[in-house]
Design an enzyme around this catalytic site. Structure first.
Site, mmCIF file in Angstrom:
data_model
loop_
_atom_site.group_PDB
_atom_site.id
_atom_site.type_symbol
_atom_site.label_atom_id
_atom_site.label_comp_id
_atom_site.label_asym_id
_atom_site.label_seq_id
_atom_site.Cartn_x
_atom_site.Cartn_y
_atom_site.Cartn_z
ATOM 1 N N GLU A 70 -18.863 10.106 -2.016
ATOM 2 C CA GLU A 70 -19.057 9.759 -3.546
ATOM 3 C C GLU A 70 -19.464 10.970 -4.041
ATOM 4 O OE1 GLU A 70 -18.922 6.773 -4.792
ATOM 5 O OE2 GLU A 70 -18.440 5.542 -3.086
ATOM 6 N N ASP A 88 -13.618 5.799 -14.910
ATOM 7 C CA ASP A 88 -12.756 4.727 -14.070
ATOM 8 C C ASP A 88 -12.828 3.162 -14.757
ATOM 9 O OD1 ASP A 88 -15.452 4.205 -13.671
ATOM 10 O OD2 ASP A 88 -15.511 3.977 -11.551
ATOM 11 N N THR A 93 -21.587 5.664 -14.111
ATOM 12 C CA THR A 93 -21.893 5.312 -12.755
ATOM 13 C C THR A 93 -22.886 6.273 -12.192
ATOM 14 O OG1 THR A 93 -19.565 5.139 -12.095
ATOM 15 C CG2 THR A 93 -20.986 6.187 -10.509
#
Length: 285
Positions: A70, A88, A93
């Site tokens: 990640e 995305d 995020t």
């Protein structure tokens, strides 16, 4: 900080126990401070009950393995303050597990944090988080949300809330399901990493759908099947799911990491561990 791959989509809220991680030496030095104690679960299992990935040392390995994919780093504790929109379609995020403003888990996290510490830097953004849930919109979040997140990340209470939500929604459900299937530590990690990326909603690429696809090819050890054969089937199903979405089409976190451990017969995920993700090499010794 460069993030090499998008993080999870729609997640189902599940209740589970929380655990405390113990640092493990790695070539990329992780923060030596212990993980803040979690507080959401009413009970915590004893050390004797931790027989797989929930063993503190194994859980630390799991956190480092996920962080290598990640965040291109083994230092997962450095990610509490991380936040960006990685394009995305899931909005912002952020944090140690990739909580997303568009998928509900970031909202759950900030609600938990605010219930424990009203007036925190993120509390005023709750109405906006509720409105953008299910979208990639930043409406009501810009321009101050990212700064507020980083400010909150200095607070131990926010770190604890991140730990609790990670365990409640992802880690503990994955480990519990894997233990029911009588999988060892590697299999438990394979389930956890799949839930982190794919969530456990009702779509064809969710964790439950991946597991169902694997079961069509092989039996779990609980069903009398061979563990290695089943895990290969599960990883095959995971690769299929990743390739359904352009953002996840690089499958190296399976091919040159989990599959490597499986091919070596390291079902207990014992160090030393050597793997590659997106071309970067990592080692835990």
């Amino acid at each position: 900080m460069e993030v090499r791959v998008p993080t999870p989509h729609v997640r189902t809220v599940l209740l589970a126990l929380t655990l405390i991680a113990v640092p493990l030496t790695a070539t990329t030095t992780a923060n030596a401070a212990p993980e803040p104690a979690t507080g959401r679960a009413a009970l915590a299992p004893s050390a004797a009950a931790a027989t797989g990935l929930d063993d503190p040392a194994k859980k630390e390995i799991a956190m480092q393995l996920v962080s290598s994919a990640e965040n291109s780093s083994l230092d997962w504790k450095a990610q509490y303050s991380y936040i960006e929109d990685i394009g995305d379609g899931r909005g912002y995020t952020a944090g140690i597990i990739g909580f997303c403003s568009g998928t509900g888990d970031m909202l759950d996290l900030v609600e938990l944090y605010t219930s424990r510490k009203p007036g925190n830097p993120l509390a005023s953004y709750l109405p906006a988080l509720r409105k953008v849930d299910g979208t990639d919109s930043h409406q009501g979040l810009d321009p101050g949300f990212t700064s507020a997140w980083k400010q909150a990340a200095k607070d131990s209470a926010f770190k604890t809330a991140q730990n609790d939500e990670r365990d409640r929604v992802y880690f503990n459900p994955a480990v519990s399901r894997a233990k029911q299937d009588k999988l060892g530590t590697l299999g438990q990690f394979a389930y956890y990493d799949a839930i982190v990326m794919h969530g456990d909603g009702g779509d064809s690429t969710s964790f439950s759908s991946i597991r169902k696809r694997a079961l069509a090819k092989a039996k779990t050890p609980a069903q009398g099947g061979d563990e290695k054969q089943y895990l290969h089937a599960f990883l095959d199903a995971r690769v299929w799911a990743m390739k359904q979405e352009e953002a996840h089409e690089d499958t190296s976190r399976v091919d040159t990491a989990q599959r490597v451990f499986l091919n070596k017969g390291n079902l207990n995920l014992d160090p030393p561990l050597d793997w590659k993700v997106y071309g970067d090499s990592f080692h835990i010794g």
